[in-house]
Design a protein around this motif. Sequence first.
Motif, PDB file in Angstrom:
ATOM      1  N   UNK A 115       2.124  42.717  13.327  1.00  0.00           N
ATOM      2  CA  UNK A 115       2.357  43.887  14.183  1.00  0.00           C
ATOM      3  C   UNK A 115       1.915  45.167  13.473  1.00  0.00           C
ATOM      4  N   UNK A 116       2.297  45.293  12.192  1.00  0.00           N
ATOM      5  CA  UNK A 116       1.897  46.490  11.428  1.00  0.00           C
ATOM      6  C   UNK A 116       0.372  46.564  11.342  1.00  0.00           C
ATOM      7  N   UNK A 117      -0.237  45.428  11.045  1.00  0.00           N
ATOM      8  CA  UNK A 117      -1.694  45.398  10.855  1.00  0.00           C
ATOM      9  C   UNK A 117      -2.412  45.776  12.146  1.00  0.00           C
ATOM     10  N   UNK A 118      -1.860  45.282  13.266  1.00  0.00           N
ATOM     11  CA  UNK A 118      -2.545  45.561  14.543  1.00  0.00           C
ATOM     12  C   UNK A 118      -2.494  47.053  14.853  1.00  0.00           C
ATOM     13  N   UNK A 119      -1.523  47.756  14.268  1.00  0.00           N
ATOM     14  CA  UNK A 119      -1.438  49.217  14.490  1.00  0.00           C
ATOM     15  C   UNK A 119      -2.086  49.985  13.336  1.00  0.00           C
ATOM     16  N   UNK A 120      -2.826  49.282  12.484  1.00  0.00           N
ATOM     17  CA  UNK A 120      -3.483  49.898  11.309  1.00  0.00           C
ATOM     18  C   UNK A 120      -2.493  50.624  10.400  1.00  0.00           C
ATOM     19  N   UNK A 121      -1.272  50.106  10.322  1.00  0.00           N
ATOM     20  CA  UNK A 121      -0.289  50.736   9.433  1.00  0.00           C
ATOM     21  C   UNK A 121      -0.392  50.142   8.028  1.00  0.00           C
ATOM     22  N   UNK A 122      -0.249  50.990   7.012  1.00  0.00           N
ATOM     23  CA  UNK A 122      -0.301  50.467   5.636  1.00  0.00           C
ATOM     24  C   UNK A 122       1.059  49.872   5.271  1.00  0.00           C
ATOM     25  N   UNK A 123       0.990  48.791   4.514  1.00  0.00           N
ATOM     26  CA  UNK A 123       2.212  48.073   4.137  1.00  0.00           C
ATOM     27  C   UNK A 123       2.442  48.222   2.637  1.00  0.00           C
ATOM     28  N   UNK A 124       3.583  48.826   2.284  1.00  0.00           N
ATOM     29  CA  UNK A 124       3.992  48.922   0.876  1.00  0.00           C
ATOM     30  C   UNK A 124       5.041  47.859   0.594  1.00  0.00           C
ATOM     31  N   UNK A 125       4.904  47.187  -0.540  1.00  0.00           N
ATOM     32  CA  UNK A 125       5.867  46.138  -0.878  1.00  0.00           C
ATOM     33  C   UNK A 125       6.502  46.427  -2.231  1.00  0.00           C
ATOM     34  N   UNK A 126       7.801  46.233  -2.279  1.00  0.00           N
ATOM     35  CA  UNK A 126       8.534  46.394  -3.532  1.00  0.00           C
ATOM     36  C   UNK A 126       9.193  45.054  -3.863  1.00  0.00           C
ATOM     37  N   UNK A 127       8.593  44.283  -4.776  1.00  0.00           N
ATOM     38  CA  UNK A 127       9.195  43.000  -5.123  1.00  0.00           C
ATOM     39  C   UNK A 127      10.372  43.194  -6.091  1.00  0.00           C
ATOM     40  N   UNK A 128      11.518  42.599  -5.767  1.00  0.00           N
ATOM     41  CA  UNK A 128      12.691  42.694  -6.649  1.00  0.00           C
ATOM     42  C   UNK A 128      13.416  41.350  -6.672  1.00  0.00           C
ATOM     43  N   UNK A 129      14.309  41.250  -7.656  1.00  0.00           N
ATOM     44  CA  UNK A 129      15.208  40.089  -7.689  1.00  0.00           C
ATOM     45  C   UNK A 129      16.618  40.512  -7.258  1.00  0.00           C
ATOM     46  N   UNK A 130      16.719  41.647  -6.559  1.00  0.00           N
ATOM     47  CA  UNK A 130      18.028  42.087  -6.081  1.00  0.00           C
ATOM     48  C   UNK A 130      18.858  42.693  -7.202  1.00  0.00           C
ATOM     49  N   UNK A 131      20.193  42.759  -6.960  1.00  0.00           N
ATOM     50  CA  UNK A 131      21.087  43.479  -7.888  1.00  0.00           C
ATOM     51  C   UNK A 131      20.501  44.867  -8.126  1.00  0.00           C
ATOM     52  N   UNK A 132      20.275  45.546  -7.014  1.00  0.00           N
ATOM     53  CA  UNK A 132      19.468  46.775  -7.047  1.00  0.00           C
ATOM     54  C   UNK A 132      20.192  47.922  -7.740  1.00  0.00           C
ATOM     55  N   UNK A 133      19.392  48.757  -8.389  1.00  0.00           N
ATOM     56  CA  UNK A 133      19.895  49.970  -9.036  1.00  0.00           C
ATOM     57  C   UNK A 133      18.861  51.076  -8.812  1.00  0.00           C
TER      58      UNK A 133
END
Length: 283
Positions: free
Chosen positions: A18-36
Amino acid sequence: MPILPITTVTDLRRVTDGFKSKQQTIGVVPTMGALHEGHLSLVRESLKNCDQTIVTIFVNPTQFGPDEDLRKYPRPPGDDLTMLEALGVEHVFAPADNEVYPSGFSTMIDPPAVAGKLEGEFRPTHFSGVATVVLKLLNMTQADVAFFGQKDFQQVLVVQTMVADLNVNVEIRVCDIVRESDGLALSSRNVYLSDQEREIALTLSRTLSHVEEMIHEGQTDGFEIVTEMRQMLIDGGVTSVDYAVVADPKTLNTAETISLPVVALIAAHVGETRLIDNRIITL
Ligand code: AMP
Protein backbone atom coordinates in the motif's frame (compact mmCIF):
# COMPACT_ATOMS: atom_id res chain seq x y z
CA MET A 1 -5.02 4.67 18.73
CA PRO A 2 -3.47 1.60 20.39
CA ILE A 3 -1.00 -0.10 18.08
CA LEU A 4 -1.94 -3.58 16.95
CA PRO A 5 1.39 -5.17 15.99
CA ILE A 6 1.61 -6.89 12.63
CA THR A 7 2.80 -10.43 13.20
CA THR A 8 2.90 -12.10 9.79
CA VAL A 9 4.93 -11.37 6.68
CA THR A 10 1.75 -11.63 4.57
CA ASP A 11 -0.01 -8.91 6.56
CA LEU A 12 3.12 -6.78 6.54
CA ARG A 13 3.45 -7.10 2.78
CA ARG A 14 -0.14 -5.94 2.34
CA VAL A 15 0.67 -2.80 4.35
CA THR A 16 3.99 -2.07 2.62
CA ASP A 17 2.54 -2.72 -0.86
CA GLY A 18 0.00 0.00 0.00
CA PHE A 19 2.80 2.43 0.91
CA LYS A 20 4.70 1.58 -2.27
CA SER A 21 1.65 2.08 -4.46
CA LYS A 22 1.40 5.62 -3.06
CA GLN A 23 5.15 6.23 -3.63
CA GLN A 24 5.65 6.68 0.11
CA THR A 25 9.13 6.14 1.55
CA ILE A 26 9.44 3.45 4.19
CA GLY A 27 11.76 3.92 7.17
CA VAL A 28 12.54 0.87 9.28
CA VAL A 29 13.94 0.72 12.78
CA PRO A 30 15.02 -2.82 13.66
CA THR A 31 15.04 -3.51 17.42
CA MET A 32 14.92 -6.38 19.87
CA GLY A 33 12.40 -4.50 22.03
CA ALA A 34 12.91 -3.49 25.68
CA LEU A 35 12.89 -0.02 24.20
CA HIS A 36 14.66 2.98 25.69
CA GLU A 37 15.55 6.51 24.57
CA GLY A 38 18.32 5.13 22.33
CA HIS A 39 15.80 3.21 20.26
CA LEU A 40 13.34 6.10 20.38
CA SER A 41 15.95 8.47 18.94
CA LEU A 42 16.13 6.22 15.86
CA VAL A 43 12.34 6.13 15.65
CA ARG A 44 12.14 9.94 15.79
CA GLU A 45 14.66 10.18 12.95
CA SER A 46 12.60 7.80 10.85
CA LEU A 47 9.34 9.64 11.60
CA LYS A 48 11.04 12.91 10.64
CA ASN A 49 12.63 11.66 7.43
CA CYS A 50 10.31 9.03 5.99
CA ASP A 51 6.65 9.00 4.94
CA GLN A 52 6.00 5.77 6.81
CA THR A 53 7.85 4.22 9.75
CA ILE A 54 7.89 0.57 10.71
CA VAL A 55 9.47 -0.42 14.01
CA THR A 56 10.37 -4.09 14.17
CA ILE A 57 10.54 -5.88 17.50
CA PHE A 58 12.13 -9.30 17.31
CA VAL A 59 14.54 -10.96 19.73
CA ASN A 60 16.54 -12.73 17.07
CA PRO A 61 17.61 -16.18 18.31
CA THR A 62 20.28 -16.69 15.63
CA GLN A 63 22.44 -13.83 16.93
CA PHE A 64 22.74 -15.28 20.43
CA GLY A 65 25.47 -17.77 21.28
CA PRO A 66 24.62 -20.94 23.21
CA ASP A 67 25.78 -19.47 26.53
CA GLU A 68 24.23 -16.04 26.04
CA ASP A 69 21.12 -14.39 27.48
CA LEU A 70 18.47 -15.26 24.83
CA ARG A 71 16.09 -16.81 27.38
CA LYS A 72 16.33 -14.03 29.93
CA TYR A 73 16.53 -11.13 27.42
CA PRO A 74 14.00 -8.50 28.64
CA ARG A 75 10.67 -8.67 26.74
CA PRO A 76 8.22 -6.01 27.98
CA PRO A 77 5.88 -5.73 24.93
CA GLY A 78 3.24 -3.61 26.70
CA ASP A 79 5.72 -0.88 27.64
CA ASP A 80 7.27 -0.92 24.19
CA LEU A 81 3.98 -0.31 22.43
CA THR A 82 3.02 2.46 24.85
CA MET A 83 6.31 4.26 24.16
CA LEU A 84 5.91 3.91 20.41
CA GLU A 85 2.29 5.07 20.52
CA ALA A 86 3.36 8.19 22.40
CA LEU A 87 5.72 9.05 19.53
CA GLY A 88 3.00 8.57 16.95
CA VAL A 89 4.23 5.27 15.51
CA GLU A 90 1.48 3.41 13.66
CA HIS A 91 3.23 0.32 12.38
CA VAL A 92 5.03 -2.26 14.48
CA PHE A 93 6.14 -5.59 13.10
CA ALA A 94 6.56 -8.13 15.89
CA PRO A 95 6.76 -11.61 14.38
CA ALA A 96 7.07 -14.88 16.30
CA ASP A 97 10.26 -16.92 15.91
CA ASN A 98 8.62 -19.38 13.51
CA GLU A 99 7.42 -16.59 11.23
CA VAL A 100 11.01 -15.44 10.71
CA TYR A 101 12.55 -18.92 10.85
CA PRO A 102 9.86 -21.35 9.67
CA SER A 103 10.62 -25.05 9.67
CA GLY A 104 12.95 -25.82 6.79
CA PHE A 105 14.72 -22.46 7.01
CA SER A 106 18.39 -23.02 6.24
CA THR A 107 19.97 -19.99 4.55
CA MET A 108 22.37 -17.94 6.66
CA ILE A 109 24.45 -14.95 5.56
CA ASP A 110 28.21 -15.40 5.76
CA PRO A 111 28.99 -11.90 7.04
CA PRO A 112 31.74 -9.65 5.64
CA ALA A 113 35.35 -9.81 6.84
CA VAL A 114 34.93 -6.97 9.33
CA ALA A 115 32.59 -9.25 11.31
CA GLY A 116 35.52 -11.48 12.25
CA LYS A 117 37.24 -8.92 14.48
CA LEU A 118 36.42 -7.76 18.04
CA GLU A 119 32.83 -8.97 18.68
CA GLY A 120 33.41 -11.75 16.17
CA GLU A 121 36.29 -13.13 18.24
CA PHE A 122 34.10 -13.42 21.32
CA ARG A 123 30.74 -14.10 19.65
CA PRO A 124 31.71 -16.11 16.54
CA THR A 125 28.17 -16.70 15.20
CA HIS A 126 26.71 -13.34 16.25
CA PHE A 127 27.10 -11.34 13.04
CA SER A 128 25.92 -14.16 10.81
CA GLY A 129 22.69 -14.05 12.81
CA VAL A 130 22.56 -10.25 12.71
CA ALA A 131 23.24 -10.03 8.97
CA THR A 132 20.66 -12.72 8.23
CA VAL A 133 17.89 -11.14 10.26
CA VAL A 134 18.67 -7.62 9.03
CA LEU A 135 18.55 -8.71 5.41
CA LYS A 136 15.29 -10.58 6.05
CA LEU A 137 13.74 -7.59 7.83
CA LEU A 138 14.81 -5.24 5.03
CA ASN A 139 13.22 -7.57 2.49
CA MET A 140 10.09 -8.13 4.56
CA THR A 141 9.50 -4.42 5.17
CA GLN A 142 10.62 -3.23 1.70
CA ALA A 143 12.57 -0.53 3.52
CA ASP A 144 13.94 2.51 1.70
CA VAL A 145 15.87 3.71 4.73
CA ALA A 146 16.98 1.72 7.80
CA PHE A 147 18.08 3.37 11.02
CA PHE A 148 20.83 1.94 13.24
CA GLY A 149 22.63 3.21 16.35
CA GLN A 150 26.35 3.93 16.54
CA LYS A 151 26.13 2.17 19.91
CA ASP A 152 26.63 -1.07 17.97
CA PHE A 153 29.52 0.31 15.94
CA GLN A 154 30.70 -2.96 14.40
CA GLN A 155 27.13 -3.98 13.59
CA VAL A 156 26.80 -0.82 11.51
CA LEU A 157 29.95 -1.71 9.56
CA VAL A 158 28.69 -5.25 8.98
CA VAL A 159 25.28 -4.03 7.78
CA GLN A 160 26.75 -1.27 5.57
CA THR A 161 29.19 -3.71 3.97
CA MET A 162 26.54 -6.38 3.44
CA VAL A 163 24.15 -3.88 1.87
CA ALA A 164 26.88 -2.65 -0.49
CA ASP A 165 28.21 -6.12 -1.32
CA LEU A 166 24.78 -7.59 -2.01
CA ASN A 167 23.37 -4.49 -3.79
CA VAL A 168 20.52 -4.15 -1.32
CA ASN A 169 18.46 -1.13 -2.34
CA VAL A 170 18.32 0.62 1.04
CA GLU A 171 19.97 3.62 2.66
CA ILE A 172 21.56 2.99 6.05
CA ARG A 173 21.45 5.93 8.48
CA VAL A 174 23.49 5.90 11.65
CA CYS A 175 22.34 7.77 14.77
CA ASP A 176 24.42 8.98 17.74
CA ILE A 177 24.70 7.06 20.98
CA VAL A 178 22.14 8.18 23.56
CA ARG A 179 23.54 8.27 27.11
CA GLU A 180 22.27 8.81 30.63
CA SER A 181 23.29 12.19 32.07
CA ASP A 182 26.24 10.51 33.83
CA GLY A 183 27.54 9.03 30.56
CA LEU A 184 26.24 5.45 30.72
CA ALA A 185 25.22 4.38 27.21
CA LEU A 186 21.58 3.29 27.21
CA SER A 187 21.18 -0.43 26.66
CA SER A 188 18.34 -2.90 27.14
CA ARG A 189 20.83 -4.95 29.18
CA ASN A 190 21.30 -2.15 31.75
CA VAL A 191 18.24 -3.52 33.60
CA TYR A 192 20.41 -6.48 34.63
CA LEU A 193 22.76 -4.18 36.58
CA SER A 194 22.52 -3.81 40.38
CA ASP A 195 23.10 -0.30 41.79
CA GLN A 196 26.70 -1.17 42.53
CA GLU A 197 27.25 -2.66 39.07
CA ARG A 198 25.72 0.40 37.48
CA GLU A 199 28.40 2.51 39.19
CA ILE A 200 31.08 0.17 37.84
CA ALA A 201 29.51 0.29 34.37
CA LEU A 202 30.24 4.03 34.25
CA THR A 203 33.91 3.10 33.92
CA LEU A 204 33.33 2.26 30.26
CA SER A 205 32.27 5.76 29.19
CA ARG A 206 34.83 7.32 31.57
CA THR A 207 37.58 5.26 29.96
CA LEU A 208 36.47 6.40 26.50
CA SER A 209 36.55 10.03 27.66
CA HIS A 210 40.04 9.46 29.05
CA VAL A 211 41.22 7.98 25.75
CA GLU A 212 39.85 11.00 23.93
CA GLU A 213 41.70 13.33 26.31
CA MET A 214 44.95 11.40 25.96
CA ILE A 215 44.77 11.55 22.19
CA HIS A 216 43.84 15.22 22.14
CA GLU A 217 46.79 15.91 24.44
CA GLY A 218 49.08 14.35 21.87
CA GLN A 219 49.41 10.68 22.80
CA THR A 220 49.93 8.73 19.58
CA ASP A 221 51.24 5.44 20.95
CA GLY A 222 48.45 2.91 20.40
CA PHE A 223 49.99 0.38 22.77
CA GLU A 224 50.26 2.92 25.63
CA ILE A 225 46.63 3.94 25.15
CA VAL A 226 45.29 0.41 25.09
CA THR A 227 47.31 -0.56 28.15
CA GLU A 228 45.88 2.41 30.02
CA MET A 229 42.34 1.61 28.86
CA ARG A 230 42.53 -1.91 30.23
CA GLN A 231 44.04 -0.73 33.50
CA MET A 232 41.34 1.91 33.96
CA LEU A 233 38.60 -0.64 33.34
CA ILE A 234 40.08 -3.13 35.79
CA ASP A 235 40.70 -0.41 38.41
CA GLY A 236 37.07 0.69 37.91
CA GLY A 237 35.92 -2.77 38.98
CA VAL A 238 34.82 -4.45 35.74
CA THR A 239 34.79 -8.23 36.04
CA SER A 240 36.64 -8.85 32.76
CA VAL A 241 37.53 -7.07 29.55
CA ASP A 242 36.79 -8.78 26.22
CA TYR A 243 38.47 -6.00 24.25
CA ALA A 244 39.56 -2.40 24.67
CA VAL A 245 41.02 -1.03 21.45
CA VAL A 246 41.60 2.03 19.35
CA ALA A 247 41.00 1.28 15.68
CA ASP A 248 40.41 2.63 12.21
CA PRO A 249 36.65 3.43 12.04
CA LYS A 250 36.30 1.93 8.56
CA THR A 251 38.26 -1.31 8.90
CA LEU A 252 38.55 -1.78 12.69
CA ASN A 253 42.27 -2.42 12.15
CA THR A 254 44.27 -1.38 15.19
CA ALA A 255 47.32 0.80 14.69
CA GLU A 256 50.63 1.16 16.58
CA THR A 257 50.54 4.88 15.87
CA ILE A 258 47.29 6.81 16.16
CA SER A 259 46.18 8.82 13.17
CA LEU A 260 42.75 10.47 13.44
CA PRO A 261 39.93 9.73 13.06
CA VAL A 262 39.88 6.62 15.21
CA VAL A 263 37.22 4.77 17.15
CA ALA A 264 37.81 3.56 20.69
CA LEU A 265 35.77 0.45 21.44
CA ILE A 266 35.21 -1.51 24.63
CA ALA A 267 33.41 -4.74 25.49
CA ALA A 268 33.54 -5.67 29.16
CA HIS A 269 31.64 -7.75 31.67
CA VAL A 270 30.23 -6.13 34.77
CA GLY A 271 29.17 -9.05 36.94
CA GLU A 272 27.21 -11.29 34.58
CA THR A 273 26.30 -8.48 32.19
CA ARG A 274 28.28 -7.86 29.02
CA LEU A 275 28.37 -4.20 28.01
CA ILE A 276 29.74 -2.45 24.93
CA ASP A 277 30.49 1.19 24.27
CA ASN A 278 32.52 3.23 21.80
CA ARG A 279 33.56 6.74 20.87
CA ILE A 280 34.68 8.20 17.57
CA ILE A 281 37.64 10.51 18.14
CA THR A 282 38.29 13.20 15.55
CA LEU A 283 40.61 16.21 15.39
P1 AMP B 1 18.82 -3.59 19.99
O1 AMP B 1 17.39 -3.59 20.41
O2 AMP B 1 19.78 -3.60 21.13
O3 AMP B 1 19.12 -4.61 18.92
O4 AMP B 1 19.07 -2.18 19.30
C1 AMP B 1 18.29 -1.75 18.21
C2 AMP B 1 18.92 -0.53 17.61
O5 AMP B 1 18.99 0.50 18.59
C3 AMP B 1 20.36 -0.78 17.14
O6 AMP B 1 20.57 -0.11 15.90
C4 AMP B 1 21.17 -0.17 18.24
O7 AMP B 1 22.46 0.28 17.82
C5 AMP B 1 20.31 1.01 18.64
N1 AMP B 1 20.66 1.45 19.99
C6 AMP B 1 20.77 0.68 21.10
N2 AMP B 1 21.19 1.43 22.15
C7 AMP B 1 21.35 2.69 21.68
C8 AMP B 1 21.77 3.92 22.27
N3 AMP B 1 22.12 4.01 23.56
N4 AMP B 1 21.82 5.01 21.48
C9 AMP B 1 21.47 4.94 20.17
N5 AMP B 1 21.06 3.82 19.55
C10 AMP B 1 21.00 2.71 20.30
